[in-house]
Scaffold this active site. Sequence first.
Site: not given
Ligand SMILES: *Cc1c(COP(=O)(O)O)cnc(C)c1O
Length: 377
Positions: A48, A260
């Site tokens: 994702k 800044y």
């Molecule tokens: C993002 C996600 C993962 C992967 O998690 P990591 O901590 O990056 O290994 C797995 N399952 C779900 C439901 C997620 O949203």
Amino acid sequence: MASFPTTLEHGSASAATTRLSIDLGALAENWRTMRDLSGGARCGAAVKADAYGTGVDRAAPRLAREGCRDFFVADANEGARLRPLLPEARIFILNGVFEGSFAQTLAHDLVPIVNSPEQAAFWCGNADGRPYALHVDTGMNRLGLTPEQAVRHSEGGAPAPSLLMSHFACADEPGHPLNARQMQVFSGLRDCFPGVEMSLANSAGIHLGPDAHHDLTRPGIALYGGAPVTGSVTPMRPVVTAEAQVLVVRQAKAGQTVSYGAAHQLTRDSRIAVCGIGYADGFHRSASGAGVPLRSAVPQGAYGAVGGLRVPVIGKITMDLTMFDITDLPEGAIGAGDWIELLGPAISLQEAATAAGTIGYELLTSLGRRYARSYRD
Ligand SMILES: *Cc1c(COP(=O)(O)O)cnc(C)c1O
């Protein structure tokens, strides 16, 4: 090691003052490590958010070549982008399905992860028996049917899901009591869903051992080089290297201030490398060398690295520019046109994230769009 041309989404790669190098070979090796740690379970991949910022167009096919068959993305648009790259894969949609995403889900043969009784009724009533996954919330109060709703679903005559899944809230703290409770609740659902594949573990969950593995694991951050367990030394290989180009080296006098708010006052005559990277590139302002009241863990801010030596950020990080104190480097060690590493072999993702008061996930997924990108394998 094969290298691929450097590209930039808009503009000329050679004109960029930030660059990212993504090591697909390390990504593949990290996936094999997580696969081996998954015991008898198959190992999938969370890709994702553009494969955690690494570029899903390159990362996902590389993982498929390694043998990964199950991919997890957030929404149907991400799934649609992935489908032509992975015609054979199972692509799961973590955010589920609703009226607006239904056509996209069908058209690209995506598997929605149904997250509520309403979504279950919608899919089972409209999708002509096409496969779906069922998410059960075992302790996070985010997405998923309650265990009681899942039992009711299993008794209600709807077609069985092809995957039953849940998600850990605290897997990055192996001793947290919620882990054992979630594992117990999830395993308790097995008898209601005979023959249905089960999936519970993300990267950190895989480290909780065989009771967390079930049939399919879903690592994300570990594939991209993140530490799966908070505070641990990561066994994963770094995947992303981010560097910034020095635009100008300037001399400044003791007593003068930098950036800044004049928040950093020099205590000695200093040489300052001004680099073309800033918070618009995801080099968060909260990693500034001074003036960050909310960051207590790393009061001095982030470091860069030059040929194995470390140089601290001084003053506030600005939108497009960041200053590094290079006074302690040998004269001539770095000049205009040279590059400073911000993240990579010398500065781990974990370290860079902690210095910015955040986590590796947020750092990777907020890298901006000005980087010249190259891939190697
Ligand atoms: C993002 C996600 C993962 C992967 O998690 P990591 O901590 O990056 O290994 C797995 N399952 C779900 C439901 C997620 O949203």
